[in-house]
Write an enzyme that holds these catalytic residues in place. Structure first.
Site, mmCIF file in Angstrom:
data_model
loop_
_atom_site.group_PDB
_atom_site.id
_atom_site.type_symbol
_atom_site.label_atom_id
_atom_site.label_comp_id
_atom_site.label_asym_id
_atom_site.label_seq_id
_atom_site.Cartn_x
_atom_site.Cartn_y
_atom_site.Cartn_z
ATOM 1 N N MET A 283 0.845 -1.195 0.000
ATOM 2 C CA MET A 283 0.000 0.000 0.000
ATOM 3 C C MET A 283 0.878 1.243 0.000
ATOM 4 S SD MET A 283 -3.166 -1.169 2.448
ATOM 5 C CE MET A 283 -4.210 0.185 1.856
ATOM 6 N N SER A 284 0.806 1.992 -1.093
ATOM 7 C CA SER A 284 1.677 3.150 -1.290
ATOM 8 C C SER A 284 1.047 4.453 -0.843
ATOM 9 C CB SER A 284 2.031 3.264 -2.775
ATOM 10 O OG SER A 284 0.847 3.499 -3.535
ATOM 11 N N GLY B 277 -1.632 5.380 -2.576
ATOM 12 C CA GLY B 277 -2.245 5.782 -3.838
ATOM 13 C C GLY B 277 -3.563 5.068 -4.067
ATOM 14 N N ASP C 4 -4.565 3.151 -6.650
ATOM 15 C CA ASP C 4 -4.526 1.816 -7.242
ATOM 16 C C ASP C 4 -4.354 0.725 -6.191
ATOM 17 O OD1 ASP C 4 -4.764 2.922 -9.819
ATOM 18 O OD2 ASP C 4 -2.602 3.256 -9.922
ATOM 19 N N SER C 5 -3.420 0.913 -5.264
ATOM 20 C CA SER C 5 -3.229 -0.089 -4.213
ATOM 21 C C SER C 5 -4.396 -0.084 -3.232
ATOM 22 C CB SER C 5 -1.899 0.132 -3.489
ATOM 23 O OG SER C 5 -1.810 1.424 -2.924
ATOM 24 N N MET D 164 5.899 0.466 2.463
ATOM 25 C CA MET D 164 7.355 0.411 2.362
ATOM 26 C C MET D 164 7.942 1.816 2.303
ATOM 27 S SD MET D 164 7.723 -2.636 -0.478
ATOM 28 C CE MET D 164 6.119 -2.358 -1.262
ATOM 29 N N CYS E 271 13.704 -1.038 -9.440
ATOM 30 C CA CYS E 271 13.003 -0.975 -8.162
ATOM 31 C C CYS E 271 12.011 -2.132 -8.038
ATOM 32 C CB CYS E 271 12.284 0.363 -8.043
ATOM 33 S SG CYS E 271 11.324 0.547 -6.551
ATOM 34 N N GLY F 53 -0.599 -2.680 -6.916
ATOM 35 C CA GLY F 53 -1.564 -1.941 -7.723
ATOM 36 C C GLY F 53 -1.137 -1.759 -9.161
ATOM 37 N N CYS G 72 10.924 6.199 -8.794
ATOM 38 C CA CYS G 72 10.367 5.178 -7.905
ATOM 39 C C CYS G 72 10.806 5.374 -6.459
ATOM 40 C CB CYS G 72 10.813 3.804 -8.393
ATOM 41 S SG CYS G 72 10.176 2.431 -7.445
#
Length: 384
Positions: free
Chosen positions: A31-32, A34, A36-37, A56, A121, A146, A218
């Site tokens: 989960m960023s 964002g 999408d995730s 992360m 990455c 995502g 990234c």
């Protein structure tokens, strides 16, 4: 729009038997912060999986307060996790990122090439460090991201497929994955289109629903690239020359330019030359000269093919004979029909059916047959 609508059910479709099987499987979703995730986590829940998130942190920002986005991204990821009722783990992979991604990134720029850090990455962090941590420390059966890609099966022969949304397909960035890694990874939004992703997030009331897509390096974020790179590599200004040898300006350092670049060259009207724009066609590292040519259709910009190495095939098999397929030499490029010829175990020659513009050493050439991403390699040189 209700979340149980027919349109949404197509996104979440899982048979009763598959749903029951999924209930015994644990998925750790990266989960960023964002959209999408965020939506990927929700879809996995709807498919019956035991879902937990992992945020992360891969870049230390102690001296980078102007661009400190990690704290805000973590807050968004936590907000979404709370909204969905899932646990959010946190991990710091900054050391791994520096050693395995960023130092290579700097070395490539120093050597005059234009690397793609997102690809490395994904290889070293998202589908190696993350995958290993999720499996070994968190007991995951799968990881999920995502990314807008799909996979063909849930076994050792899993193929990497383009995302359903052709405008968002990210298979170009994932060509280094093996079929074993693909089999252990889930890509929920790869099966739907981006507008639907945002609609789901909006209907769920997620804070990430209208958050813009990231476009920076990234994990490092969106920075003024020239200023950022100058902090790590000393710039060496030099001359800008035409292919005929006429000096037409000065460059700030070869590392700041890429083949095919038109903007930012700072070349004004040159006496005796046409008004056609200049394009970067070569970097002379020995003499520290940036070489340019006029006109988008200038033959100096064209390549008939390329040499690539650092090869990664999704099925991990080497090419034993020539291969007819298509190739992308940069993201969002239309597929190019080509012939791939093995030179040896580590190098291939790629011949385009039609000459191509701005084939750039350091970037990746990624190969396809229809929807299937076969793999790829790093462009070592152009063929003229």
């Amino acid at each position: 729009m209700a979340l149980n609508s027919i349109t949404y059910q197509k996104c979440f479709h899982t048979s009763a038997q598959q749903y029951a099987d999924n209930k015994n499987k644990k998925v750790i979703i990266g989960m960023s912060g964002g959209v999408d995730s965020s939506v990927s986590a929700f879809i996995l829940q709807q498919q019956g999986y035991q879902v937990e998130g992992l945020f992360m942190k891969n870049w230390e920002e102690d001296d980078d307060t102007d661009y400190c986005t990690a704290a805000a991204d973590l807050a968004d990821a936590q907000n979404v996790a709370d909204r969905l009722g899932i646990k959010l783990h946190k991990i710091n992979f900054a050391a791994e990122y520096w050693d395995n991604v960023f130092e290579h990134f700097l070395a490539e720029y120093q050597a005059g090439r234009t690397p793609n850090p997102d690809i490395l990455c994904n290889k070293e962090i998202k589908f190696k460090a993350f995958l290993e941590y999720a499996a070994e420390d968190l007991g995951a059966d799968y990881i999920a991201t995502g990314h807008y890609v799909r996979r063909s099966a849930d076994n050792e022969n899993a193929q990497l497929l383009r995302g359903l949304d052709a405008n968002k397909d990210q298979s170009y960035f994932l060509y280094t994955l093996s079929n074993q890694q693909v089999a252990k990874s889930l890509f929920p939004v790869g099966e739907i289109e981006k507008p639907m992703v945002r609609q789901i997030a909006t209907d769920l009331g997620l804070v990430t629903a209208k958050k813009k897509d990231s476009t920076g390096i990234c994990f490092i974020g969106e920075r003024k690239f020239k200023e950022f790179l100058a902090r790590f590599l000393p710039a060496q200004p030099g001359d800008i020359s035409t292919v005929e040898g006429e000096i037409v300006g000065r460059h700030d350092g070869l590392m700041y330019y890429t083949l095919g670049q038109r903007k930012g060259l700072g070349i004004g009207g040159v006496k005796g030359l046409s008004e056609d724009p200049f394009y970067v066609v070569e970097k002379d590292l020995v003499n520290n000269v940036l070489i340019v040519a006029q006109g988008h259709d200038n033959s100096a910009l064209l390549s008939t093919g390329l040499i690539a190495n650092q090869l990664h095939w999704v099925d991990r098999k080497t090419i034993g004979d020539t291969l007819r397929c298509t190739v992308k030499t940069r993201y969002r490029q239309t597929d190019i029909a080509c012939l791939v010829e093995p030179i040896d175990a580590e190098n291939i020659r790629v011949i385009f059916d039609e000459p191509q513009i701005a084939v750039t050493p350091g970037q990746s050439a990624v190969f396809y047959q229809g929807e299937v991403c076969l793999g790829g390699g790093v462009i070592e040189a152009q063929l003229k």
